[in-house]
Scaffold this active site. Structure first.
Site, mmCIF file in Angstrom:
data_model
loop_
_atom_site.group_PDB
_atom_site.id
_atom_site.type_symbol
_atom_site.label_atom_id
_atom_site.label_comp_id
_atom_site.label_asym_id
_atom_site.label_seq_id
_atom_site.Cartn_x
_atom_site.Cartn_y
_atom_site.Cartn_z
ATOM 1 N N ASP A 98 38.689 21.661 51.036
ATOM 2 C CA ASP A 98 38.223 21.409 52.402
ATOM 3 C C ASP A 98 37.582 22.673 52.969
ATOM 4 O O ASP A 98 37.839 23.779 52.497
ATOM 5 C CB ASP A 98 39.361 20.912 53.311
ATOM 6 C CG ASP A 98 40.454 21.954 53.562
ATOM 7 O OD1 ASP A 98 40.795 22.712 52.624
ATOM 8 O OD2 ASP A 98 40.971 22.019 54.697
ATOM 9 N N GLU A 163 43.938 22.696 53.737
ATOM 10 C CA GLU A 163 44.304 24.100 53.933
ATOM 11 C C GLU A 163 43.790 24.624 55.264
ATOM 12 O O GLU A 163 44.490 25.320 55.981
ATOM 13 C CB GLU A 163 43.760 24.960 52.781
ATOM 14 C CG GLU A 163 44.406 26.342 52.686
ATOM 15 C CD GLU A 163 43.833 27.378 53.639
ATOM 16 O OE1 GLU A 163 44.524 28.385 53.924
ATOM 17 O OE2 GLU A 163 42.699 27.204 54.117
HETATM 18 N N1 BES Z 1 41.048 31.731 52.611
HETATM 19 C C1 BES Z 1 41.571 31.780 53.926
HETATM 20 C C2 BES Z 1 42.711 32.769 54.059
HETATM 21 C C3 BES Z 1 42.234 34.181 54.119
HETATM 22 C C4 BES Z 1 41.562 34.634 55.229
HETATM 23 C C5 BES Z 1 42.452 35.031 53.082
HETATM 24 C C6 BES Z 1 41.102 35.924 55.290
HETATM 25 C C7 BES Z 1 41.985 36.305 53.125
HETATM 26 C C8 BES Z 1 41.310 36.760 54.227
HETATM 27 C C9 BES Z 1 42.037 30.408 54.346
HETATM 28 O O1 BES Z 1 41.157 29.399 53.968
HETATM 29 C C10 BES Z 1 42.142 30.336 55.834
HETATM 30 O O2 BES Z 1 41.133 30.425 56.485
HETATM 31 N N2 BES Z 1 43.340 30.140 56.345
HETATM 32 C C11 BES Z 1 43.558 29.875 57.720
HETATM 33 C C12 BES Z 1 44.894 29.229 57.760
HETATM 34 C C13 BES Z 1 45.165 28.385 58.965
HETATM 35 C C14 BES Z 1 44.116 27.380 59.279
HETATM 36 C C15 BES Z 1 46.523 27.738 58.838
HETATM 37 C C16 BES Z 1 43.534 31.146 58.522
HETATM 38 O O3 BES Z 1 43.909 32.224 58.023
HETATM 39 O O4 BES Z 1 43.124 31.079 59.681
HETATM 40 MN MN MN Z 2 40.509 29.619 52.055
HETATM 41 MN MN MN Z 3 39.491 29.387 55.449
#
Ligand code: BES
Ligand code: MN
Ligand code: MN
Length: 468
Positions: A98, A163
C-alpha cells in the site's frame, strides 16, 4: 585449493545474472508502481485489491510454490512461500504494497502513477516506500530460482496492504496463520540508508500515537459583534493549549510524558556520535535553514531515540475569500507523538488526556480521541545474523555497513518481534531525501540494483549461519 562452502559457487552465478538483468528490473517495478494502491482512500479499495492480486500472481511467476491473497478485516495481505529446503533456515520477508495519498497533485513533475525514469531515478508514488524494496526481494528470489532451481533458505513473503494506515488487522492474520508464517529470521526492507553510499542496518524504530482534539464553544457559529467580548473563542482556547504542550526550545511540557523513556547507554551514544552523518547534507535537500529540538541531545539522538509531540494539522473558523466577522463554534487539531522504548500509546494517551483536561479553559468543551498507534522497537544487534546481514550489504555496495536507528514507525516489526522472538533484520535501500509520502517520490536505481544484490547475498549468508 580451498573448497568453497556450499552455495559459494551458485551465489556468484546468481549475482552475474542479476547484473545482466538490470534493465528488466526497472520495467518490472514500473508495472506495480502504476497501481494506485492508496490504503487510506475508500475510493481506491479496488486498486488496493488489484495490487494484491498482481503481487500474488507475480510471486508465482517468480517461482514461489504457493502465493495467495489473504483477507483481513481491512485490506488483504499477500503470502508467497517457497519451502523446499527442509534442512535450511526459514526467512520471513515483510513489506507493504500500500502507498500514501498523492496530494498535492499539482506539485508532481510527472503523475504519481505514471512511473518515469529521469537521471537514474524512478519517480512515482511507492517507488521507495515500499514497492521498490519489496521488489528487490522478489527479484532476488526470482534470479536465484531461475539460475539454480532453488533458494539457499526457505522463503516466506508477507506483503501487507495496511502499513500506511497502522497495520491494524495484521496481528490477527499472524495469529491465524502462525504455522504458515513460522520462520527463523524476519527480514524487512522499508527503511533508508544513513546517506548515499552508506549501506545501513536499522535496529530501532520509533512508535506512534495519533490523536484528534476538538474544542466546542457554542452550538453554532456566532456573530462576532453580537457575541465578541462575551464568549470564549475556541480557536484562542486551542492556541492557549498548544502553547503549553512544548516550550520554545522544543522540550515537552506534558507531565509524565518522559517517565517511561529508557535512557540511552553511553555505549550507544558513542556509537551514534561516531556515525558518518553530516547535518548540512541532511537538511539541504529538504530546505531547512537550521535544525531545532532539545539541545541536550544530538540531532541523530533526537531523530531516533527521543520522543516527539507534533501538530499535524490545526483548523477551524473562516478560511474563505475576503472577511467574515464570526466566532467559530469549534476548533480542531490532529497531533501525534513518536515514541521510544519503553513508552506505549496508551500511557501517552493517559498523560496527555489528563493534562489537557487540566489546562483546557473551562468555557469550552474538550473531546480528545486516540486514533491509531504502534509500539517502538529496538533490537539487540549481537545476534550473528546482524553481522551476516551487514556482510551481505558490504558485498553489494562495496562499503562498510552502518548500524542505525530510524525515526519512522513500522508497527508490525514490534508485533512480530514480540510474537516470534526471532531476529528482525532491517536492510533499507532508500535514501533520506527520496520524498517518501511527499510529491515526486523517487527511488535511486543504483541503490535498487545494489539492493537486489544485497538480498541475494543475504539469503546465502543466512543459509550459512550455524544453526541454533
Ligand atoms: N517506511 C515507513 C517507515 C519509515 C519512515 C522508515 C521513515 C524509515 C524512515 C513506513 O511506510 C511509514 O511511513 N510508516 C508510518 C507508520 C504509521 C502510518 C503507523 C510512519 O512512520 O508514519
Ligand atoms: Mn514503508
Ligand atoms: Mn510510509
Amino acid at each position: 585449493m580451498r573448497l568453497l562452502p556450499e552455495g559459494g559457487m551458485s551465489i556468484e552465478r546468481v549475482q552475474a545474472r542479476i547484473d545482466k538483468e538490470r534493465e528488466r528490473f526497472v520495467s518490472d517495478l514500473v508495472s506495480v508502481v502504476k497501481i494506485p494502491s492508496i490504503s487510506s482512500s475508500s475510493a481506491h479499495k479496488k486498486d488496493v485489491l488489484a495490487c494484491a492480486d498482481y503481487l500474488a500472481a507475480r510471486a508465482k511467476k517468480a517461482g514461489f510454490e504457493r502465493a495467495g491473497v489473504f483477507p483481513t478485516a481491512g485490506h488483504p495481505a499477500v503470502v508467497a512461500e517457497w519451502t523446499k529446503k527442509k534442512e535450511a533456515p526459514t526467512v520471513l520477508i515483510y513489506g507493504h504494497y500500500d502507498v500514501q495519498p498523492v496530494d498535492p497533485l499539482n506539485e508532481w513533475t510527472t503523475p504519481p502513477f505514471e512511473p518515469t525514469v529521469r537521471d537514474g531515478r524512478l519517480y512515482g508514488r511507492g517507488a521507495v516506500d515500499d514497492k521498490g524494496q519489496v521488489w528487490a526481494h522478489l527479484l532476488a528470489c526470482e534470479a536465484y530460482l531461475a539460475e539454480t532451481g532453488s533458494l539457499p533458505v526457505n522463503v516466506k513473503l508477507l506483503v501487507e496492504g495496511e502499513e500506511e494506515i497502522g497495520s491494524e488487522h495484521l496481528e490477527a492474520l499472524l495469529t491465524k496463520e502462525a504455522r504458515r508464517l513460522e520462520a527463523d529470521f524476519v527480514v524487512v526492507s522499508d527503511t533508508a540508508m544513513l546517506d548515499r553510499g552508506r549501506p545501513s542496518i536499522c535496529y530501532g524504530l520509533r512508535g506512534l500515537a495519533y490523536f484528534e482534539l476538538e474544542l466546542k464553544g457554542s452550538s453554532t457559529d456566532l456573530h462576532s459583534g453580537s457575541f465578541g467580548g462575551g464568549v470564549k473563542n475556541p480557536l484562542h482556547a486551542l492556541s492557549e493549549i498548544v502553547m503549553r504542550l512544548k516550550d520554545a526550545s522544543g522540550k515537552i511540557l506534558v507531565p509524565g510524558f518522559l517517565d517511561l523513556v529508557r535512557p540511552l547507554s553511553k555505549d550507544e551514544r558513542d556509537r551514534i556520535r561516531a556515525l558518518p552523518h553530516d547535518e548540512k547534507t541532511w537538511r539541504r535537500p529538504v530546505g531547512i535553514p537550521a535544525t531545532a529540538g532539545d539541545p541536550d541531545f544530538s540531532l541523530l539522538e533526537r531523530l531516533w531515540a527521543r520522543p516527539t509531540l507534533d501538530l499535524n494539522g490545526i483548523w477551524g473558523g473562516f478560511q474563505g475569500e475576503g472577511a467574515k466577522t464570526v466566532i467559530p463554534a469549534r476548533a480542531h487539531a490532529k497531533l501525534s507523538c513518536r515514541l521510544v522504548p519503553d513508552q506505549t500509546p496508551e500511557a501517552i494517551f493517559e498523560c496527555l488526556d489528563s493534562y489537557l483536561k487540566k489546562i483546557c479553559p473551562k468555557e469550552v468543551e474538550l473531546t480528545f480521541k486516540q486514533l491509531h498507534g504502534g509500539l517502538p522497537w529496538v533490537a539487540d544487534i549481537s545476534h550473528p545474523s546482524f553481522a551476516a546481514a551487514a556482510r551481505s550489504m558490504e558485498k553489494a555496495f562495496g562499503a562498510q555497513t552502518c548500524y542505525i536507528r530510524e525515526g519512522g514507525s513500522i508497527p508490525f516489526v514490534r508485533t512480530i518481534a514480540d510474537a516470534t522472538k526471532r531476529p528482525c533484520l532491517l536492510l533499507g535501500f532508500g535514501l533520506p531525501d527520496e520524498n517518501a509520502h511527499a510529491p515526486n517520490e523517487w527511488l535511486d536505481l543504483e541503490n535498487y540494483q545494489k539492493g537486489i544484490k544485497s538480498c541475494a547475498y543475504l539469503y546465502d549468508e543466512l543459509a550459512r549461519l550455524p544453526r541454533e
